[in-house]
Scaffold this motif. Structure first.
Motif, PDB file in Angstrom:
ATOM      1  N   ALA A 231     -24.274 -30.686  -5.726  1.00 36.08           N
ATOM      2  CA  ALA A 231     -24.492 -29.669  -4.698  1.00 36.08           C
ATOM      3  C   ALA A 231     -24.475 -30.300  -3.311  1.00 36.08           C
ATOM      4  CB  ALA A 231     -25.815 -28.957  -4.938  1.00 36.08           C
ATOM      5  N   SER A 232     -24.343 -29.458  -2.298  1.00 40.27           N
ATOM      6  CA  SER A 232     -24.420 -29.907  -0.914  1.00 40.27           C
ATOM      7  C   SER A 232     -25.501 -29.090  -0.208  1.00 40.27           C
ATOM      8  CB  SER A 232     -23.059 -29.753  -0.225  1.00 40.27           C
ATOM      9  OG  SER A 232     -23.077 -30.296   1.074  1.00 40.27           O
ATOM     10  N   VAL A 233     -25.444 -29.005   1.116  1.00 41.70           N
ATOM     11  CA  VAL A 233     -26.445 -28.261   1.877  1.00 41.70           C
ATOM     12  C   VAL A 233     -25.878 -26.908   2.287  1.00 41.70           C
ATOM     13  CG1 VAL A 233     -27.574 -30.346   2.731  1.00 41.70           C
ATOM     14  CG2 VAL A 233     -25.740 -29.305   4.072  1.00 41.70           C
ATOM     15  N   ALA A 234     -26.751 -25.946   2.464  1.00 41.09           N
ATOM     16  CA  ALA A 234     -26.333 -24.594   2.847  1.00 41.09           C
ATOM     17  C   ALA A 234     -25.862 -24.570   4.301  1.00 41.09           C
ATOM     18  CB  ALA A 234     -27.487 -23.624   2.649  1.00 41.09           C
ATOM     19  N   VAL A 235     -25.080 -23.542   4.636  1.00 41.47           N
ATOM     20  CA  VAL A 235     -24.648 -23.362   6.012  1.00 41.47           C
ATOM     21  C   VAL A 235     -25.657 -22.502   6.773  1.00 41.47           C
ATOM     22  CG1 VAL A 235     -22.190 -23.575   5.544  1.00 41.47           C
ATOM     23  CG2 VAL A 235     -23.262 -21.335   5.444  1.00 41.47           C
ATOM     24  N   GLU A 236     -25.717 -22.726   8.063  1.00 40.54           N
ATOM     25  CA  GLU A 236     -26.467 -21.872   8.977  1.00 40.54           C
ATOM     26  C   GLU A 236     -25.458 -21.079   9.798  1.00 40.54           C
ATOM     27  OE1 GLU A 236     -28.954 -24.409  11.410  1.00 40.54           O
ATOM     28  OE2 GLU A 236     -28.995 -25.902   9.811  1.00 40.54           O
TER      29      GLU A 236
ATOM     30  N   PHE B 213     -17.729 -23.555  -1.075  1.00 41.30           N
ATOM     31  CA  PHE B 213     -17.895 -24.979  -1.344  1.00 41.30           C
ATOM     32  C   PHE B 213     -16.669 -25.742  -0.865  1.00 41.30           C
ATOM     33  CE2 PHE B 213     -18.402 -28.777  -4.093  1.00 41.30           C
ATOM     34  CZ  PHE B 213     -19.735 -29.037  -3.840  1.00 41.30           C
ATOM     35  N   ALA B 214     -16.887 -26.805  -0.105  1.00 41.59           N
ATOM     36  CA  ALA B 214     -15.800 -27.614   0.436  1.00 41.59           C
ATOM     37  C   ALA B 214     -16.223 -29.069   0.423  1.00 41.59           C
ATOM     38  CB  ALA B 214     -15.437 -27.169   1.846  1.00 41.59           C
ATOM     39  N   ALA B 215     -15.469 -29.890  -0.285  1.00 39.34           N
ATOM     40  CA  ALA B 215     -15.849 -31.287  -0.444  1.00 39.34           C
ATOM     41  C   ALA B 215     -15.735 -32.077   0.854  1.00 39.34           C
ATOM     42  CB  ALA B 215     -14.986 -31.935  -1.528  1.00 39.34           C
TER      43      ALA B 215
ATOM     44  N   ALA C 108     -23.337 -24.622  -0.470  1.00 36.41           N
ATOM     45  CA  ALA C 108     -24.296 -25.486  -1.169  1.00 36.41           C
ATOM     46  C   ALA C 108     -23.974 -25.659  -2.639  1.00 36.41           C
ATOM     47  CB  ALA C 108     -25.713 -24.920  -1.014  1.00 36.41           C
ATOM     48  N   GLU C 109     -23.380 -24.632  -3.272  1.00 39.85           N
ATOM     49  CA  GLU C 109     -23.200 -24.633  -4.724  1.00 39.85           C
ATOM     50  C   GLU C 109     -21.721 -24.684  -5.096  1.00 39.85           C
ATOM     51  OE1 GLU C 109     -25.533 -24.863  -7.011  1.00 39.85           O
ATOM     52  OE2 GLU C 109     -27.052 -24.989  -5.439  1.00 39.85           O
ATOM     53  N   PRO C 110     -21.341 -25.593  -6.006  1.00 39.24           N
ATOM     54  CA  PRO C 110     -19.938 -25.710  -6.400  1.00 39.24           C
ATOM     55  C   PRO C 110     -19.449 -24.483  -7.153  1.00 39.24           C
ATOM     56  CG  PRO C 110     -21.329 -27.131  -7.752  1.00 39.24           C
ATOM     57  CD  PRO C 110     -22.194 -26.590  -6.668  1.00 39.24           C
TER      58      PRO C 110
END
Length: 604
Positions: A345-350, A393-395, A322-324
């Protein structure tokens, strides 16, 4: 979905493109005897290049400037020079160049050595360098290069080897080698610089019980012959201290689940421990005198690099899905912030655990915020194969999420971080084993309501690209679209064309050469199943790739074309992937457009 942003930094640009274009920096390396002099990598110019940084003045300057980028570089112990590896357009075949730390002309660092694939490098305090090399003709060679003298060969073998480290006084060399023929499990040899052997450490046992060793570094203390070694004697990676001269081994028995790596604190009194477990990392300090293990506070996520500085503080590169990324010190200070805007930012992983044919499989799942399934879903398969996806973090995955897709990443058998048995399961039935695990996770994704079974995408790069093409042919009913980047497509031709070190790995994985075990190569080759492929397939390949060479990709493409299969191919002027930001963006855009076109999707 937050598709665009009108802030002044990158007005009107989609978030997914901002994540690629946002400047990044690597964790700085520092010169052992001049710790204020550092070297780091950045994409600030739009291409990944090397930069020198004088921490005492704050001055930074770009060291390399090449059309296809530069990533391999080291500082000499005195900090006076930067050595960097110069290949041709990403083909990984070249020579070491040297440039003064303060700037100046580049010159060959080792005159007299012909171009090769790199096989490790160690530079001593007196200017002596130990250079590992690999060529198709000679296998692995190691040369000692003293200032003003011609290179002297001290080692040669057909199997792969790599230069590990030089002792602090420059008299001892640690070498990882696979002379026993198992490229997945190295043995160690400590040599003097005249090529004579001082000590051997070999945990290989033959058969199915090979154990690996790795060089983690000599003690950074004058006259200290202790070598920090990674071993697998308890079914996972963990460190021990080997007194090379005294012949004793100290098992540290650090009781943490998962894999444990380490490096020395600069005074040699303690170890910086990096603990990797279930796709996340922690840092610890281990006191060699007392055995005390103390946690170094970092947020939940992944530590992509860490180093102990002479003042006792630890600097580390951290991120989560989620966080760069950012680089921080245990002092509380920011270490090195890239110029320009930070990536969105992106979304967190489950975390998902699925029962599979070889045991519980760990997968990481991302989905658009607030989205309900079933969703078009990309199974983004990591390369390696001895690697693993983590909460980092992965774009690329974030771009798919921005376009309305769920993303599932599978740490299949063969992945690291889940113990030696899980990693070593990948033998003989290569590719087919990983795909069994991917199929089990796909079944979970469909049954759970996450994935739309009619809109599942199999995608990946390198080994992930190989698994994509193999999966499209062996599981044709499961996948609606395939996206393969720099893949193995024709295993036999790939073996004959690839760099020598990878030939060794393939012989280990498959138990021999294509001539010795043709049935195994055939069973594991995507080309064998190309006529069963029904899904539209997109392939991208670097024309200078030494790992997954272009000829074997063309063989596969020709077979697709001969039967009129739906496919597109993108060839670009680079090696095993690109270090140019705009090229990476172009390739991701083409993959998303291809999937959208055949799945009837589009940005929500």
């Amino acid at each position: 979905m937050n598709d665009t942003d009108t802030t002044p930094d990158m007005p009107g640009m989609p978030d997914w493109e901002k994540r690629f274009r946002a400047p990044r920096v690597s964790l700085p390396d520092w010169a052992e005897d001049a710790p204020h002099r550092c070297l780091f990598m950045s994409n600030a110019t739009g291409t990944y290049e090397l930069y020198a940084w004088d921490r005492s003045t704050g001055a930074q300057r770009q060291v390399t400037d090449r059309p296809n980028g530069t990533t391999d570089g080291v500082l000499t112990p005195d900090g006076e020079a930067v050595w960097w590896f110069s290949d041709t357009d990403g083909d990984e075949f070249g020579i070491w160049m040297s440039q003064p730390f303060g700037g100046g002309e580049d010159s060959p660092a080792v005159p007299g050595l012909a171009p090769s694939y790199p096989g490790g490098l160690a530079i001593g305090r007196d200017g002596t360098a130990v250079v590992g090399r690999s060529t198709d003709e000679d296998g692995t060679t190691v040369h000692v290069v003293r200032p003003g003298a011609e290179p002297v060969e001290i080692y040669r073998h057909r199997e792969s080897a790599v230069v590990g480290d030089l002792s602090h006084d420059g008299t001892l060399l640690a070498l990882e080698h696979t002379e026993h023929g198992d490229a997945m499990h190295s043995a160690l040899r400590v040599m003097r610089l005249d090529g004579t052997t001082v000590a051997e450490l070999d945990d290989t046992r033959g058969g199915e019980e090979e154990l690996g060793l790795e060089v983690l570094g000599f003690a950074p203390v004058e006259g200290d012959g202790r070598l920090l070694v990674g071993h697998q004697r308890r079914g996972r990676w963990e460190p021990m201290v080997w007194d090379v001269i005294g012949g004793t081994q100290r098992d540290l028995s650090i009781e943490l689940p998962g894999d444990v790596s380490a490096e020395w604190f600069p005074d040699g009194s303690a170890l910086l421990i990096v603990h990797s477990h279930e796709a996340r990392d922690e840092l610890w300090r281990y006191e060699l005198g007392t055995g005390a293990l103390n946690r170094i506070a970092t947020p939940a996520g992944s530590v992509s690099g860490a180093t102990a500085r002479p003042d006792g503080h630890v600097e580390y590169l951290w991120s989560s899905a989620a966080e760069p990324p950012y680089i921080r010190s245990t002092s509380g200070d920011a270490v090195l912030d890239p110029p320009g805007p930070r990536a969105p930012a992106s979304v967190a992983v489950e975390d998902v655990w699925v029962d599979g044919p070889g045991g519980r499989i760990h997968a990481l799942v991302q989905r658009p915020a607030g989205a309900a399934g079933p969703l078009p879903t990309v199974f983004d398969i990591h390369g390696g194969p001895t690697w693993h996806d983590s909460d980092a973090f992965a774009a690329g995955p974030a771009a798919w999420v921005d376009h309305g897709y769920a993303v599932v990443r599978v740490n299949y058998r063969g992945s690291t971080g889940y113990g030696r048995e899980w990693t070593d399961a990948l033998k003989h039935r290569v590719g087919l084993i990983e795909l069994e695990d991917i199929a089990a996770v796909r079944a979970w994704a469909v049954a759970s309501g996450l994935a739309d079974p009619a809109r599942t995408v199999l995608a990946g790069g390198s080994w992930g690209g190989y698994l994509t093409l193999l999966g499209l042919g062996t599981q044709p009913d499961s996948w609606a679209v395939g996206l393969a980047a720099v893949p193995v497509a024709d295993y036999v031709t790939a073996y004959h064309d690839e760099m020598e070190a990878l030939k060794s790995l393939d012989r280990t994985l498959l138990g021999g050469t294509p001539e010795e075990v043709p049935e195994r190569f055939a069973a594991s080759s995507p080309l064998t199943y190309v006529d069963a492929v029904r899904a539209p397939v997109y392939i991208s390949a670097g024309v200078n790739d030494p790992r997954c060479p272009i000829r074997q990709v063309e063989n596969y493409v020709d077979r697709l074309a001969a039967r009129g299969a739906v496919h597109e191919v993108y060839r670009y002027d680079a090696g095993h992937g690109s270090l140019v930001v705009e090229e990476r963006i172009k390739q991701v855009r083409m993959e998303i457009d291809f999937a959208d076109r055949y799945l009837g999707c589009g940005a929500p």
